[in-house]
Motif scaffolding. Sequence first.
Motif, PDB file in Angstrom:
ATOM      1  N   ARG B  12       5.948 -11.947  -2.296  1.00  0.00           N
ATOM      2  CA  ARG B  12       5.360 -13.250  -2.561  1.00  0.00           C
ATOM      3  C   ARG B  12       4.925 -13.415  -4.008  1.00  0.00           C
ATOM      4  O   ARG B  12       4.509 -14.476  -4.423  1.00  0.00           O
ATOM      5  CB  ARG B  12       4.151 -13.469  -1.654  1.00  0.00           C
ATOM      6  CG  ARG B  12       4.438 -13.184  -0.198  1.00  0.00           C
ATOM      7  CD  ARG B  12       3.369 -13.750   0.708  1.00  0.00           C
ATOM      8  NE  ARG B  12       3.956 -14.192   1.954  1.00  0.00           N
ATOM      9  CZ  ARG B  12       4.505 -15.379   2.129  1.00  0.00           C
ATOM     10  NH1 ARG B  12       4.518 -16.252   1.165  1.00  0.00           N
ATOM     11  NH2 ARG B  12       5.025 -15.706   3.300  1.00  0.00           N
ATOM     12  N   SER B 103      -5.768  -0.054   0.771  1.00  0.00           N
ATOM     13  CA  SER B 103      -5.158  -0.482   2.035  1.00  0.00           C
ATOM     14  C   SER B 103      -5.344   0.567   3.124  1.00  0.00           C
ATOM     15  O   SER B 103      -5.716   0.251   4.248  1.00  0.00           O
ATOM     16  CB  SER B 103      -3.670  -0.765   1.834  1.00  0.00           C
ATOM     17  OG  SER B 103      -3.490  -1.875   0.990  1.00  0.00           O
ATOM     18  N   LEU B 104      -5.073   1.797   2.777  1.00  0.00           N
ATOM     19  CA  LEU B 104      -5.142   2.861   3.774  1.00  0.00           C
ATOM     20  C   LEU B 104      -6.570   3.054   4.270  1.00  0.00           C
ATOM     21  O   LEU B 104      -6.806   3.257   5.455  1.00  0.00           O
ATOM     22  CB  LEU B 104      -4.598   4.168   3.191  1.00  0.00           C
ATOM     23  CG  LEU B 104      -3.099   4.192   2.911  1.00  0.00           C
ATOM     24  CD1 LEU B 104      -2.654   5.581   2.496  1.00  0.00           C
ATOM     25  CD2 LEU B 104      -2.305   3.730   4.127  1.00  0.00           C
ATOM     26  N   SER B 107      -7.418   0.665   6.792  1.00  0.00           N
ATOM     27  CA  SER B 107      -6.794   0.960   8.076  1.00  0.00           C
ATOM     28  C   SER B 107      -7.459   2.143   8.760  1.00  0.00           C
ATOM     29  O   SER B 107      -7.068   2.535   9.851  1.00  0.00           O
ATOM     30  CB  SER B 107      -5.300   1.243   7.884  1.00  0.00           C
ATOM     31  OG  SER B 107      -4.639   0.063   7.499  1.00  0.00           O
ATOM     32  N   GLU B 127      14.568   0.117   4.066  1.00  0.00           N
ATOM     33  CA  GLU B 127      15.153  -0.654   5.157  1.00  0.00           C
ATOM     34  C   GLU B 127      14.988  -2.130   4.884  1.00  0.00           C
ATOM     35  O   GLU B 127      14.439  -2.534   3.881  1.00  0.00           O
ATOM     36  CB  GLU B 127      14.489  -0.279   6.483  1.00  0.00           C
ATOM     37  CG  GLU B 127      14.732   1.193   6.842  1.00  0.00           C
ATOM     38  CD  GLU B 127      13.756   1.656   7.903  1.00  0.00           C
ATOM     39  OE1 GLU B 127      13.186   0.798   8.583  1.00  0.00           O
ATOM     40  OE2 GLU B 127      13.563   2.890   8.035  1.00  0.00           O
ATOM     41  N   GLU B 128      15.463  -2.952   5.825  1.00  0.00           N
ATOM     42  CA  GLU B 128      15.334  -4.389   5.625  1.00  0.00           C
ATOM     43  C   GLU B 128      13.939  -4.852   6.025  1.00  0.00           C
ATOM     44  O   GLU B 128      12.972  -4.352   5.496  1.00  0.00           O
ATOM     45  CB  GLU B 128      16.379  -5.140   6.438  1.00  0.00           C
ATOM     46  CG  GLU B 128      16.603  -4.558   7.827  1.00  0.00           C
ATOM     47  CD  GLU B 128      18.089  -4.499   8.115  1.00  0.00           C
ATOM     48  OE1 GLU B 128      18.727  -5.546   8.101  1.00  0.00           O
ATOM     49  OE2 GLU B 128      18.638  -3.396   8.327  1.00  0.00           O
ATOM     50  N   ASP B 129      13.842  -5.850   6.912  1.00  0.00           N
ATOM     51  CA  ASP B 129      12.536  -6.311   7.357  1.00  0.00           C
ATOM     52  C   ASP B 129      11.643  -6.686   6.168  1.00  0.00           C
ATOM     53  O   ASP B 129      10.595  -6.089   5.958  1.00  0.00           O
ATOM     54  CB  ASP B 129      11.838  -5.230   8.183  1.00  0.00           C
ATOM     55  CG  ASP B 129      10.598  -5.774   8.865  1.00  0.00           C
ATOM     56  OD1 ASP B 129      10.553  -6.992   9.089  1.00  0.00           O
ATOM     57  OD2 ASP B 129       9.681  -4.984   9.144  1.00  0.00           O
ATOM     58  N   GLU B 133       5.925  -8.781  10.636  1.00  0.00           N
ATOM     59  CA  GLU B 133       4.679  -9.209  11.287  1.00  0.00           C
ATOM     60  C   GLU B 133       4.885 -10.185  12.429  1.00  0.00           C
ATOM     61  O   GLU B 133       3.930 -10.811  12.876  1.00  0.00           O
ATOM     62  CB  GLU B 133       3.685  -9.796  10.296  1.00  0.00           C
ATOM     63  CG  GLU B 133       3.296  -8.860   9.197  1.00  0.00           C
ATOM     64  CD  GLU B 133       2.855  -7.507   9.741  1.00  0.00           C
ATOM     65  OE1 GLU B 133       2.462  -7.424  10.901  1.00  0.00           O
ATOM     66  OE2 GLU B 133       2.942  -6.530   8.999  1.00  0.00           O
ATOM     67  N   GLU B 134       6.117 -10.363  12.911  1.00  0.00           N
ATOM     68  CA  GLU B 134       6.291 -11.285  14.033  1.00  0.00           C
ATOM     69  C   GLU B 134       6.121 -10.521  15.355  1.00  0.00           C
ATOM     70  O   GLU B 134       6.086  -9.312  15.359  1.00  0.00           O
ATOM     71  CB  GLU B 134       7.668 -11.960  14.001  1.00  0.00           C
ATOM     72  CG  GLU B 134       8.819 -10.994  13.997  1.00  0.00           C
ATOM     73  CD  GLU B 134       9.174 -10.661  12.565  1.00  0.00           C
ATOM     74  OE1 GLU B 134       8.459 -11.159  11.674  1.00  0.00           O
ATOM     75  OE2 GLU B 134      10.116  -9.911  12.359  1.00  0.00           O
ATOM     76  N   LEU B 135       6.031 -11.323  16.435  1.00  0.00           N
ATOM     77  CA  LEU B 135       5.763 -10.799  17.788  1.00  0.00           C
ATOM     78  C   LEU B 135       4.326 -10.349  17.947  1.00  0.00           C
ATOM     79  O   LEU B 135       3.890  -9.472  17.236  1.00  0.00           O
ATOM     80  CB  LEU B 135       6.671  -9.621  18.130  1.00  0.00           C
ATOM     81  CG  LEU B 135       6.432  -9.031  19.529  1.00  0.00           C
ATOM     82  CD1 LEU B 135       7.000  -9.944  20.590  1.00  0.00           C
ATOM     83  CD2 LEU B 135       6.971  -7.628  19.664  1.00  0.00           C
TER      84      LEU B 135
END
Lengths: 135, 135
Positions: B12, B103-104, B107, B127-129, B133-135
């Motif tokens: 972003r 961040s960690l 969490s 990887e892609e993605d 954050e969906e579902l």
Amino acid sequence: MISFDNFKAEGRSPVYLQIISFVKRGVAAGSIVDGDELPSRRMLSALLGINPNTVQKAFAQLEREGLIWSGTGAKSYMTISPKRLELLREELLRDDVMLLISSLKQSGISREEALELISSNWDREEEEDPEGEEL
Amino acid sequence: MISFDNFKAEGRSPVYLQIISFVKRGVAAGSIVDGDELPSRRMLSALLGINPNTVQKAFAQLEREGLIWSGTGAKSYMTISPKRLELLREELLRDDVMLLISSLKQSGISREEALELISSNWDREEEEDPEGEEL
DNA sequence: TCAACTGTATTATTGCACTAATACGCTTTT
DNA sequence: AAAAGCGTATTAGTGCAATAATACAGTTGA
């Protein structure tokens, strides 16, 4: 009631995404659990000093993702299944770690150097310098 | 001539900031050195599939920070003093590491778990993605 | 009951990143 | 000298995040 006392909007990411992230991290960390009551849109927006619509945008997306239950006129609650919790933890950690690794690799340092950096900086205090990169 | 073959806009963050970051990381990693010639605004914008003004915005800021020399009608070159290089390296690494640690910690994981995460994910393939954050 | 809350929805406005299309003057190359 | 490429500048328009001001319907508690 979920507390947003530790929430502070910063960085370039949209505030509504930061709210979403804050809630998700709270869930992953265990400070937010299934059934927890959320503050109302108006309450939270007043508390954070932002527009109610911004909170609504965040909560609406969390509801779409199944982490929040909302009903017209009623309070909102967290709905977190054990499986959803596990998935959330994996997602967040993976995102954090991959983001850092990508950055560090781009800076040309080795795995060993990276580990040393993490270890030695872990207990460092947060400092100011929010933007930076000048001069 | 500095290569932007490995540059890929993602996330972003504004594209012009990503370009700035890419150049700085190249400098920190040693793949970009003092005196290197930069591609022209038009060339690079065509290569990246973005607007020339976006490249100009990035280069202009880098020039303001003293990392680039530009003159009307002339090509642009990197100007990196040894001291500036050292400062840049420290800044970038520090920013990366502090971002992840923040961040960690949010969490709720420990230093040891963090180190294990970095270590075990270091050689993982990208990887892609991209959003998630969906579902 | 009824007032005070709640979630939801709509419309308008602002600011910024980015795109787009030019234009001007300088440097380089032939 | 002339053309091509360069940095620089200006103006206009788009999309999205965020603000602002309401409005409506359902829930809750005194």
